[in-house]
Design an enzyme around this catalytic site. Sequence first.
Site, PDB file in Angstrom:
ATOM      1  CB  CYS A 123      -0.966  -0.037   1.177  1.00 59.17           C
ATOM      2  SG  CYS A 123      -0.179  -0.149   2.796  1.00 59.17           S
ATOM      3  NE  ARG A 124       1.627   8.340   1.334  1.00 60.35           N
ATOM      4  CZ  ARG A 124       1.203   9.575   1.467  1.00 60.35           C
ATOM      5  NH1 ARG A 124      -0.080   9.835   1.452  1.00 60.35           N
ATOM      6  NH2 ARG A 124       2.054  10.564   1.623  1.00 60.35           N
TER       7      ARG A 124
END
Length: 513
Positions: free
Chosen positions: A477-478
């Site tokens: 994800c981030r």
Amino acid sequence: MHFAQYYLDCLSQASYLIGDKTTGRAVLVDPRRDIDDYLHDAEAAGLRIELVIETHIHADFLSGHLELARATGATIAFGEAAETGFPVRRLRDGERISLGGDDGQGVTLTVLATPGHTLESICLVLREHPDDDVPFGVLTGDTLFVGDVGRPDLLSAAGHTPQDMAARLHRSLHTKLLTLPDATRVFPAHGAGSACGRSLSSETSSTIGDQRRFNYALQPMPVDDFIRLVTAGQPATPGYFAHDAALNRDGHPLLEPGPPPALTLDEALAARDRQGAVLLDCRPLAAYTRAHLTGSLHASLDTRFAEYAGSVVTPGTPIVLLADPGTEQEARLRLARIGYDHVLGHLPDPAAVLDRMPELSSSSRRIRYEELGLREAPLAGVAEAEGGRTRGAESDDAIPTGSLPTDSGPADSGPADSAPTDPGPIDSVPADIQLIDVRNPAEYEAGALPGARNLPLAGLAHRIAELDPSRRVVLYCRSGNRSVIAAALLEARGFAEVCDVIGGYEAVGAGTQ
């Protein structure tokens, strides 16, 4: 006038108590299910809640209109186009709601029909005196946010195209809201982090003038350009949205307060095996990745817990909470706010249980991004398991607890691991790996790892069939929270080799530009 905004950070949701101090009459707008704060504050201010107004049929949380109606006897009101399974007052476009006395003076709300986000959406123009040239403010629901406008795509399943709804939204904004004076304050129903828009500000109020100048969606442009703009790049819709919209429209059981009952380990496992219950681990990411009950799902209370849980747990599924001591009641309440009421109980002190029963536990498999470019590199932690705990030279056990990343919202704004030394760009993904980006589409489009597919966490549970369980899956994800949640879901669905990238795209992106 009495005016109070109640902002719930974990759902980025705002509700409002508005009253006339002279008459003691009050309305509550867009309430959540746990209503004690409203009742306490109304009593302290000498107000009687006579009307509960919903600016639209909400999809992202279960509203408290039924709870308030039972507690106060208040009438429930929606916009005229609303179709509900219980009696409501239908508010017409232009209708005035006076909280003052028989002389017609006092606090007044004027209804604006503003379809676009939904068909029944309304806004409420608030004046302290009915003839004030400049309103005190306007409650904009999900029609206008600070920095954004409502997403127009939630009614696609009902036969209304996003383009049609976006055109309606444009008319509502330009013929209703933007005709108000620039000094009119804007009070929306949501802020940053909400999946009801894509670029919401962390500010919880603004003015019409500031939004006219700075909101990207309100800048001068042809209608067709507006439609293209607001229908693109919207965040993935969490799986519970349709469930909550139906409950808010048709009616739902009233909230039952109180902590969930304590269960023994045998009772928790029996609930899983005999009743199909989900074991939902609510502990912080570091604790979960270090050790968790094999097959449990994860959503930490220190992130957007309810939204993430609602993305990986099917509505109506029985739930057993695995929460740190003293947090089980908060977990139950936050699930109840999205209509997940079927909590069977909780396992007290799951960490102690894991220490006593290591054969029932696993640790999360995590890699550093350097390994993605090494075709022969083993996945960290996928070595032989010893005593149920995954072990190996590259295991995340070697990472200090304090350096583990967190995700605070859909954009993963929380702190991440310190980025490791950049080994250079990753040119390709090994053929035996499925590299999955679980961020939202706009994040993915702004930059992603080469070879990665975008399967947002919010919709992953419905798209698992697109993945091959016989091949290794690497998730990112981030900053590393959503990927752990996604990894737990895949492991619970029988995927044998799953891991996530420590630090996520924040740790990787610089080396791929």
